[in-house]
Motif scaffolding. Structure first.
Motif, PDB file in Angstrom:
ATOM      1  N   PRO A 161       0.848  -1.211   0.074  1.00 39.84           N
ATOM      2  CA  PRO A 161       0.001  -0.054  -0.109  1.00 39.84           C
ATOM      3  C   PRO A 161       0.983   1.398  -0.021  1.00 39.84           C
ATOM      4  N   TRP A 162       2.246   1.005   0.086  1.00 40.31           N
ATOM      5  CA  TRP A 162       3.156   2.427   0.115  1.00 40.31           C
ATOM      6  C   TRP A 162       3.693   2.557  -1.240  1.00 40.31           C
ATOM      7  N   ASP A 163       3.607   1.782  -2.217  1.00 37.78           N
ATOM      8  CA  ASP A 163       4.185   1.927  -3.421  1.00 37.78           C
ATOM      9  C   ASP A 163       2.928   2.357  -4.413  1.00 37.78           C
ATOM     10  N   SER A 164       3.288   2.822  -5.631  1.00 38.08           N
ATOM     11  CA  SER A 164       2.303   3.446  -6.660  1.00 38.08           C
ATOM     12  C   SER A 164       2.212   2.383  -7.789  1.00 38.08           C
ATOM     13  N   LEU A 165       1.131   2.524  -8.589  1.00 44.31           N
ATOM     14  CA  LEU A 165       1.249   1.254  -9.761  1.00 44.31           C
ATOM     15  C   LEU A 165       1.271   2.206 -11.102  1.00 44.31           C
ATOM     16  N   ILE A 166       0.514   3.135 -11.206  1.00 45.14           N
ATOM     17  CA  ILE A 166       0.239   3.853 -12.567  1.00 45.14           C
ATOM     18  C   ILE A 166       1.108   5.244 -12.607  1.00 45.14           C
ATOM     19  N   LEU A 167       1.150   5.911 -11.610  1.00 41.45           N
ATOM     20  CA  LEU A 167       1.640   7.327 -11.374  1.00 41.45           C
ATOM     21  C   LEU A 167       2.817   7.062 -10.140  1.00 41.45           C
ATOM     22  N   GLY A 168       3.975   7.953 -10.505  1.00 38.72           N
ATOM     23  CA  GLY A 168       4.765   8.177  -9.552  1.00 38.72           C
ATOM     24  C   GLY A 168       4.667   9.712  -9.158  1.00 38.72           C
ATOM     25  N   TRP A 169       5.325   9.961  -7.815  1.00 41.22           N
ATOM     26  CA  TRP A 169       5.260  11.078  -7.020  1.00 41.22           C
ATOM     27  C   TRP A 169       6.362  11.368  -6.092  1.00 41.22           C
ATOM     28  N   ASP A 170       7.143  12.497  -6.606  1.00 40.55           N
ATOM     29  CA  ASP A 170       8.329  12.565  -5.771  1.00 40.55           C
ATOM     30  C   ASP A 170       8.248  13.752  -4.576  1.00 40.55           C
ATOM     31  N   GLY A 171       6.994  14.077  -4.172  1.00 41.75           N
ATOM     32  CA  GLY A 171       7.012  15.165  -3.399  1.00 41.75           C
ATOM     33  C   GLY A 171       6.464  16.328  -4.013  1.00 41.75           C
ATOM     34  N   GLN A 172       6.832  16.679  -5.262  1.00 38.74           N
ATOM     35  CA  GLN A 172       6.511  17.920  -5.767  1.00 38.74           C
ATOM     36  C   GLN A 172       5.770  17.622  -7.214  1.00 38.74           C
ATOM     37  N   THR A 173       6.323  16.786  -7.958  1.00 37.51           N
ATOM     38  CA  THR A 173       5.753  16.309  -9.510  1.00 37.51           C
ATOM     39  C   THR A 173       5.346  14.942  -9.452  1.00 37.51           C
ATOM     40  N   TYR A 174       4.240  14.760 -10.383  1.00 34.45           N
ATOM     41  CA  TYR A 174       3.858  13.270 -10.778  1.00 34.45           C
ATOM     42  C   TYR A 174       4.530  12.938 -12.278  1.00 34.45           C
ATOM     43  N   TRP A 175       4.534  11.790 -12.129  1.00 36.60           N
ATOM     44  CA  TRP A 175       4.928  11.149 -13.545  1.00 36.60           C
ATOM     45  C   TRP A 175       4.133   9.857 -14.006  1.00 36.60           C
ATOM     46  N   HIS A 176       4.085   9.651 -15.046  1.00 37.65           N
ATOM     47  CA  HIS A 176       3.494   8.316 -15.659  1.00 37.65           C
ATOM     48  C   HIS A 176       4.386   7.095 -15.624  1.00 37.65           C
TER      49      HIS A 176
END
Length: 246
Positions: free
Chosen positions: A125-140
């Motif tokens: 539940p701590w990881d992400s599947l489709i999108l990433g997030w670095d605290g400022q920006t999302y990425w696909h």
């Protein structure tokens, strides 16, 4: 298994009763066959007791969110801010409910195994599947990044996740991957609460990401009137954060 099926999916209520009530009203209006809750039910300060009661009444299929785990994490595994919120919630929510939420299953298979529900990924539940997030920006995420995190049975046709507070849909090798928008704490500049309506018609799956207006001022007012340990959370309800994609 019936040919036609309608599934309502909500996630990341984060203790926001005002948003939860608006979403649940919209869900009932759509008369789904099944309701799924992807977790992070109460980790927040905008009336978590009522938010929990509303979600319990749904009779939903439930999976565990990362913040559901935080309810019962040992104190030495929490930051100071999380430690304070864990204690604040412990004063307001029954121990039995906090234990139950912290021990919900990581995943659930529904629709005779064709739909898999998880909070972040099927493994965590701590990881992400489709999108990433670095605290400022999302990425696909790339297809390879998704495949590395997927690991589902061949019969799974749809994967439902939350965690990212951002709606997104991908198709990968004939499988529909859905990141469901959050009920609380929006991250796209629009303060409306979110949920997803998944439908199967004539053997084909489709998803509608729904937005529901609610009284976010009332959510902030309740929070500030009830001795919050983090008053700054009120601003997250009053003004949705706007971020950017890489």
């Amino acid at each position: 298994m019936p040919q036609d099926l309608t599934i309502a999916v909500l996630t990341d209520v984060h203790g926001n009763a005002q948003a939860a009530e608006a979403v649940i009203t919209d869900i009932y209006r759509c008369q789904p066959d099944l309701i799924v809750n992807l977790g992070d039910q109460v980790w927040g300060q905008a009336n978590p007791e009522q938010a929990l009661a509303l979600q319990r009444a749904l009779g939903a299929v439930e999976v565990r969110g990362n913040n559901d785990e935080r309810l019962m994490l040992p104190l030495d595994q929490l930051s100071l801010a999380h430690l304070r919120l864990q204690g604040w919630l412990a004063e307001r929510l029954p121990l039995s409910e906090r234990i139950r939420l912290a021990n919900l299953p990581l995943t659930a298979l529904i629709a005779e195994g064709t739909v898999l529900a998880a909070h972040g990924t099927p493994a965590s539940p701590w990881d992400s599947l489709i999108l990433g997030w670095d605290g400022q920006t999302y990425w696909h995420r790339t297809e390879q990044e998704i495949q590395d995190r997927l690991h589902v049975a061949d019969q799974v046709e749809v994967v439902l996740v939350g965690h990212m507070h951002r709606a997104a849909v991908r198709e990968l090798e004939g499988r529909l991957l859905v990141s469901v928008g959050a009920v609380s704490y929006q991250n796209d500049g629009d303060p409306r609460a979110r949920w997803a309506l998944l439908t199967r018609r004539q053997g084909r799956w489709a998803v509608e990401q729904r937005q529901v207006a609610y009284d976010h001022q009332a959510a902030a007012t309740w929070l500030l009137s009830n001795q919050p340990v983090d008053p700054s959370e009120a601003q997250l309800h009053l003004q949705s954060v706007t971020d950017f994609f890489q």
